[in-house]
Design a protein around this motif. Sequence first.
Motif, PDB file in Angstrom:
ATOM      1  N   LYS A   1      27.235 -54.518 -71.187  1.00 44.24           N
ATOM      2  CA  LYS A   1      28.484 -54.199 -72.039  1.00 44.24           C
ATOM      3  C   LYS A   1      29.561 -54.956 -72.013  1.00 44.24           C
ATOM      4  O   LYS A   1      30.397 -55.041 -72.627  1.00 44.24           O
ATOM      5  CB  LYS A   1      28.620 -52.996 -71.614  1.00 44.24           C
ATOM      6  CG  LYS A   1      29.606 -52.083 -72.444  1.00 44.24           C
ATOM      7  CD  LYS A   1      28.818 -51.773 -73.917  1.00 44.24           C
ATOM      8  CE  LYS A   1      29.995 -50.707 -74.797  1.00 44.24           C
ATOM      9  NZ  LYS A   1      29.806 -51.169 -76.102  1.00 44.24           N
TER      10      LYS A   1
ATOM     11  N   ILE B   1      21.874 -42.948 -69.688  1.00 40.91           N
ATOM     12  CA  ILE B   1      23.329 -43.676 -69.653  1.00 40.91           C
ATOM     13  C   ILE B   1      23.937 -43.979 -70.987  1.00 40.91           C
ATOM     14  O   ILE B   1      25.146 -43.893 -71.276  1.00 40.91           O
ATOM     15  CB  ILE B   1      23.471 -45.033 -68.768  1.00 40.91           C
ATOM     16  CG1 ILE B   1      23.155 -44.540 -67.196  1.00 40.91           C
ATOM     17  CG2 ILE B   1      24.759 -45.870 -68.910  1.00 40.91           C
ATOM     18  CD1 ILE B   1      22.973 -45.762 -66.206  1.00 40.91           C
TER      19      ILE B   1
ATOM     20  N   TYR C   1      27.222 -42.401 -72.379  1.00 42.61           N
ATOM     21  CA  TYR C   1      28.534 -43.422 -72.851  1.00 42.61           C
ATOM     22  C   TYR C   1      28.798 -42.893 -74.470  1.00 42.61           C
ATOM     23  O   TYR C   1      29.912 -42.765 -74.398  1.00 42.61           O
ATOM     24  CB  TYR C   1      27.802 -44.808 -72.947  1.00 42.61           C
ATOM     25  CG  TYR C   1      28.941 -45.738 -73.454  1.00 42.61           C
ATOM     26  CD1 TYR C   1      29.975 -46.059 -72.963  1.00 42.61           C
ATOM     27  CD2 TYR C   1      28.700 -46.323 -74.900  1.00 42.61           C
ATOM     28  CE1 TYR C   1      30.807 -47.119 -73.368  1.00 42.61           C
ATOM     29  CE2 TYR C   1      29.761 -47.428 -75.297  1.00 42.61           C
ATOM     30  CZ  TYR C   1      30.701 -47.708 -74.558  1.00 42.61           C
ATOM     31  OH  TYR C   1      31.671 -48.326 -75.031  1.00 42.61           O
TER      32      TYR C   1
ATOM     33  N   ARG D   1      32.565 -41.569 -75.525  1.00 39.06           N
ATOM     34  CA  ARG D   1      33.291 -42.237 -76.607  1.00 39.06           C
ATOM     35  C   ARG D   1      33.483 -41.348 -77.676  1.00 39.06           C
ATOM     36  O   ARG D   1      34.692 -41.301 -78.190  1.00 39.06           O
ATOM     37  CB  ARG D   1      32.304 -43.580 -77.406  1.00 39.06           C
ATOM     38  CG  ARG D   1      31.952 -44.639 -76.428  1.00 39.06           C
ATOM     39  CD  ARG D   1      33.267 -45.523 -76.341  1.00 39.06           C
ATOM     40  NE  ARG D   1      33.540 -46.068 -77.723  1.00 39.06           N
ATOM     41  CZ  ARG D   1      33.834 -47.009 -77.912  1.00 39.06           C
ATOM     42  NH1 ARG D   1      34.042 -47.925 -76.893  1.00 39.06           N
ATOM     43  NH2 ARG D   1      34.273 -47.428 -79.075  1.00 39.06           N
TER      44      ARG D   1
END
Length: 77
Positions: free
Chosen positions: A25, A54, A58, A62
Amino acid sequence: MTRQLDRIRISLTSREAAEWFIRLKDTAPSRADHREYLHWLKASPSHMAEALHIGRMYGLLRRAQSVSSDAPQQAGS
């Protein structure tokens, strides 16, 4: 003893998944990085499960960040 080893294995897999997530990322991964990641994913179903976990976390973070930044500021904030 087996439960302790299982916890250690899960912890290691979680750490590896997090490291892969950050590596892919936050950097410009090469084709070799992608191949190595795919090899890691295919090595164990638990690797894939942790990578998906994960990714979901994430995405949730967000969305939460987006919602909180779109919310009107409280008076006095």
